[in-house]
Design an enzyme around this catalytic site. Structure first.
Site, PDB file in Angstrom:
ATOM      1  N   ARG A  16       0.811  -1.226   0.000  1.00  0.00           N
ATOM      2  CA  ARG A  16       0.000   0.000   0.000  1.00  0.00           C
ATOM      3  C   ARG A  16       0.846   1.278   0.000  1.00  0.00           C
ATOM      4  NH1 ARG A  16      -3.472  -2.377   4.954  1.00  0.00           N
ATOM      5  NH2 ARG A  16      -1.545  -3.580   5.153  1.00  0.00           N
ATOM      6  N   ASP A 103       5.976  -1.582  11.576  1.00  0.00           N
ATOM      7  CA  ASP A 103       5.338  -0.420  10.952  1.00  0.00           C
ATOM      8  C   ASP A 103       4.539   0.407  11.961  1.00  0.00           C
ATOM      9  OD1 ASP A 103       3.146  -2.057  11.314  1.00  0.00           O
ATOM     10  OD2 ASP A 103       2.408  -1.895   9.258  1.00  0.00           O
ATOM     11  N   ASN A 170      -6.930  -3.567  17.429  1.00  0.00           N
ATOM     12  CA  ASN A 170      -5.699  -4.280  17.749  1.00  0.00           C
ATOM     13  C   ASN A 170      -4.535  -3.427  17.267  1.00  0.00           C
ATOM     14  OD1 ASN A 170      -3.535  -6.066  17.889  1.00  0.00           O
ATOM     15  ND2 ASN A 170      -4.180  -7.227  16.067  1.00  0.00           N
ATOM     16  N   LYS A 351      33.447  25.129   1.106  1.00  0.00           N
ATOM     17  CA  LYS A 351      33.541  23.670   0.969  1.00  0.00           C
ATOM     18  C   LYS A 351      34.880  23.183   1.489  1.00  0.00           C
ATOM     19  CE  LYS A 351      35.458  21.124  -1.791  1.00  0.00           C
ATOM     20  NZ  LYS A 351      36.102  20.434  -2.904  1.00  0.00           N
TER      21      LYS A 351
HETATM   22  C1  UD1 Z   1      -2.128  -5.936  11.405  1.00  0.00           C
HETATM   23  C2  UD1 Z   1      -3.096  -6.797  12.211  1.00  0.00           C
HETATM   24  C3  UD1 Z   1      -4.297  -5.937  12.613  1.00  0.00           C
HETATM   25  C4  UD1 Z   1      -3.834  -4.740  13.384  1.00  0.00           C
HETATM   26  C5  UD1 Z   1      -2.766  -3.946  12.633  1.00  0.00           C
HETATM   27  C6  UD1 Z   1      -2.156  -2.909  13.536  1.00  0.00           C
HETATM   28  C7  UD1 Z   1      -2.871  -9.044  11.287  1.00  0.00           C
HETATM   29  C8  UD1 Z   1      -3.464 -10.089  10.434  1.00  0.00           C
HETATM   30  N1  UD1 Z   1      -3.528  -7.893  11.374  1.00  0.00           N
HETATM   31  O1  UD1 Z   1      -2.794  -5.551  10.213  1.00  0.00           O
HETATM   32  O2  UD1 Z   1      -5.184  -6.711  13.412  1.00  0.00           O
HETATM   33  O3  UD1 Z   1      -4.937  -3.894  13.698  1.00  0.00           O
HETATM   34  O4  UD1 Z   1      -1.716  -4.818  12.190  1.00  0.00           O
HETATM   35  O5  UD1 Z   1      -1.297  -2.039  12.846  1.00  0.00           O
HETATM   36  O6  UD1 Z   1      -1.851  -9.270  11.926  1.00  0.00           O
HETATM   37  N2  UD1 Z   1       4.446  -8.945   8.143  1.00  0.00           N
HETATM   38  C9  UD1 Z   1       5.400  -9.929   8.009  1.00  0.00           C
HETATM   39  N3  UD1 Z   1       5.077 -11.034   7.298  1.00  0.00           N
HETATM   40  C10 UD1 Z   1       3.858 -11.235   6.741  1.00  0.00           C
HETATM   41  C11 UD1 Z   1       2.895 -10.218   6.895  1.00  0.00           C
HETATM   42  C12 UD1 Z   1       3.221  -9.091   7.601  1.00  0.00           C
HETATM   43  O7  UD1 Z   1       6.512  -9.801   8.516  1.00  0.00           O
HETATM   44  O8  UD1 Z   1       3.669 -12.283   6.139  1.00  0.00           O
HETATM   45  C13 UD1 Z   1       4.804  -7.728   8.913  1.00  0.00           C
HETATM   46  C14 UD1 Z   1       4.748  -6.462   8.090  1.00  0.00           C
HETATM   47  O9  UD1 Z   1       6.018  -6.153   7.557  1.00  0.00           O
HETATM   48  C15 UD1 Z   1       4.304  -5.421   9.119  1.00  0.00           C
HETATM   49  C16 UD1 Z   1       3.538  -6.222  10.146  1.00  0.00           C
HETATM   50  O10 UD1 Z   1       3.860  -7.568   9.952  1.00  0.00           O
HETATM   51  O11 UD1 Z   1       5.409  -4.802   9.757  1.00  0.00           O
HETATM   52  C17 UD1 Z   1       2.026  -6.030  10.044  1.00  0.00           C
HETATM   53  O12 UD1 Z   1       1.602  -6.409   8.745  1.00  0.00           O
HETATM   54  P1  UD1 Z   1       0.537  -5.564   7.923  1.00  0.00           P
HETATM   55  O13 UD1 Z   1       0.342  -6.211   6.621  1.00  0.00           O
HETATM   56  O14 UD1 Z   1       0.892  -4.138   7.943  1.00  0.00           O
HETATM   57  O15 UD1 Z   1      -0.755  -5.810   8.828  1.00  0.00           O
HETATM   58  P2  UD1 Z   1      -2.045  -4.886   8.940  1.00  0.00           P
HETATM   59  O16 UD1 Z   1      -2.916  -5.112   7.766  1.00  0.00           O
HETATM   60  O17 UD1 Z   1      -1.675  -3.502   9.258  1.00  0.00           O
HETATM   61 CA    CA Z   2       0.229  -2.453   9.344  1.00  0.00          CA
END
Ligand code: UD1
Ligand code: CA
Length: 457
Positions: A16, A103, A170, A351
């Site tokens: 995104r 993140d 969450n 410089k």
């Molecule tokens: C996630 C949570 C959501 C929460 C939100 C908070 C899940 C399914 N959902 O959603 O409930 O409200 O965070 O910010 O967990 N990542 C990996 N490997 C993967 C997928 C993700 O390392 O296979 C890491 C990403 O790099 C990121 C973090 O996990 O740092 C969260 O992943 P992201 O896809 O941003 O989850 P959200 O949709 O924000």
């Molecule tokens: Ca996220």
């Protein structure tokens, strides 16, 4: 206190963000998001930190260095799958495991510490950090039963209309009993809207297995902001910017317009320094007391003494002493060393040069690859001719030299102590101490020349 471990999730691509740069490496106030998270986690007295890497693995590793261990998630099958990759380092260990997303750059150590304490006091198998927001779209929703206990978390995309009305979200930060976590992960399925293994599903799994599951709600949603796109990135930037500015103001720095002042996390500023609008202070800059910075000034990795002024100017990777006056419209390029009481005026570029104590280049000069002594006056428009198209050469200007306006000092060249250079000179040879050097064509006045022209017309 039991053993503490932490897992930082940082393997996602960050689709995104629509960026070439992997999401967790996007900077907020000059520091990559995942580094913000790591710096906070590092304050928590944790035995073993495992960062899950995947997209941009090498770059994330380069960023975090040996501050943690790494586990590679080759395919990004979801947050539960990501945590599972740390099994080799953690499964089977007794203790508490904190899981935090790479993140959520604004999360504070004290909040995570309080979460761990709540978790341990409750003897829970899982404790999720939650927050309440008016606009919960995109976040997982925390569903509680009639008694107010957490039942499960449902992702936005899987939630019913009614569940989407829930404003408790969450935050993506959790504490688990380490063994319970790794055993529950075995039971997570990917039958959901995104076809992913969701970490939040562990909550329901542990709950239905009869474990204690709790939630700890933070009052400060802003701190838990998850950055998924550039809109959220700008929100995180604004929140952190405010936090940083307020910290400096509380420490005795005057910031005239905080909404228009950008100070990165690594900057130090002394008391009674005044920062005017439009100032951007980056990197590991250190600014002393009683300085005036700005308006409209960019400073990166500079060390500035006390009582100096830098207005409408840019300064990079340089040392600037005390009682120095820079600008407006000066450019201080890397490796410059501007000593106490020096003055660098408008449209002057410096410089890789030393400008000695009390020396002045007040207008329209270029001083590059130079060593300028103390109490030197460099007249308007004078320049060091440091480059022959291939190599750069040094110009030495000793103490008390006076360089007349519009002079060219063709390097390598030395102007001896106390010497004068006449205005308009092009100096190609060394000038001895105390000499006056004139290096320009003599003036000829042709009397009545114009008058004669007119007569002959
Ligand atoms: C996630 C949570 C959501 C929460 C939100 C908070 C899940 C399914 N959902 O959603 O409930 O409200 O965070 O910010 O967990 N990542 C990996 N490997 C993967 C997928 C993700 O390392 O296979 C890491 C990403 O790099 C990121 C973090 O996990 O740092 C969260 O992943 P992201 O896809 O941003 O989850 P959200 O949709 O924000
Ligand atoms: Ca996220």
């Amino acid at each position: 206190m039991s053993n503490r471990y932490a897992i930082i999730l940082a393997a996602g691509q960050g689709t995104r963000m629509k960026s070439k740069l992997y999401k967790v490496l996007h900077p907020v106030c000059g520091k990559p998001m995942v580094q913000h998270v790591m710096d906070q986690v590092n304050n928590l007295n944790i035995e073993k930190i495992v960062t899950i890497i995947g997209h941009g693995a090498e770059l994330v590793k380069e960023q975090l260095g040996d501050s943690c261990e790494y586990a590679l998630q080759e395919e990004q099958l979801g947050t539960a799958h990501a945590v599972m990759q740390a099994a080799q380092q953690l499964a089977g260990l007794e203790g508490t495991t904190l899981v935090v997303c790479g993140d959520t750059p604004l999360i504070k150590a004290e909040t995570m510490d309080a979460l761990i304490k709540t978790h341990e006091e409750a003897h829970a198998a899982a404790t999720v950090l939650t927050a309440v927001t008016e606009n919960p779209a995109g976040y997982g929703r925390v569903l509680r039963n009639a008694e107010g206990h957490v039942e499960k978390i449902v992702e936005h995309k899987d939630a019913t209309e009614e569940e989407r009305q829930v404003t408790e979200i969450n935050t993506g930060t959790y504490c688990f009993d380490n063994k319970a976590l790794f055993s529950a992960l075995q039971n997570v399925s990917n039958e959901n809207a995104q076809g992913e293994y969701y970490l939040p599903d562990v909550i329901e799994i542990l709950k239905s297995a009869g474990h204690i599951v709790t939630a700890s709600r933070t009052e400060d949603f802003e701190e838990t902001l998850g950055v998924n796109d550039r809109v959220a990135l700008s929100q995180a930037e604004a929140i952190l910017k405010k936090r940083i500015n307020e910290m400096h103001m509380r420490n005795g720095v005057t910031i005239i317009d905080p909404s228009n002042t950008y100070i990165e996390t690594g900057v130090t500023i002394g008391r009674d320094t005044v920062i005017h609008p439009g100032s951007i202070i980056k990197g590991e800059s250190i600014i002393g007391e009683d300085c005036v910075i700005g308006p409209h000034t960019e400073i990166k990795n500079c060390e500035i003494g006390n009582s100096s002024t830098v207005r409408h100017s840019a300064a990079f990777e340089s040392i600037i002493g005390s009682y120095v006056n820079i600008g407006p419209f000066a450019h201080i390029r890397p490796d410059s060393d501007i000593r106490d009481k020096a003055k660098i005026g408008n449209f002057v570029e410096i410089k890789k040069a030393v400008i000695g104590e009390g020396s002045k280049a007040s207008h329209l000069s270029y001083i590059g690859d130079a060593e300028v002594g103390n109490d030197v006056n460099i007249g308007c428009g004078s320049i060091t001719v440091n480059y022959d198209g291939k190599n750069k050469y040094l110009t030495k200007i000793e103490d008390h030299v006076f360089i007349g306006c519009n002079s060219n000092l063709v390097a390598p060249v030395t102007i001896g102590r106390g010497a004068y250079v006449a205005a308009g000179s092009t100096i190609t040879e060394d000038v001895p101490e105390d000499a006056l050097s004139i290096a320009r064509a003599r003036q000829i006045n042709k009397e009545d020349y114009v008058q004669n022209l007119k007569i002959n017309e």
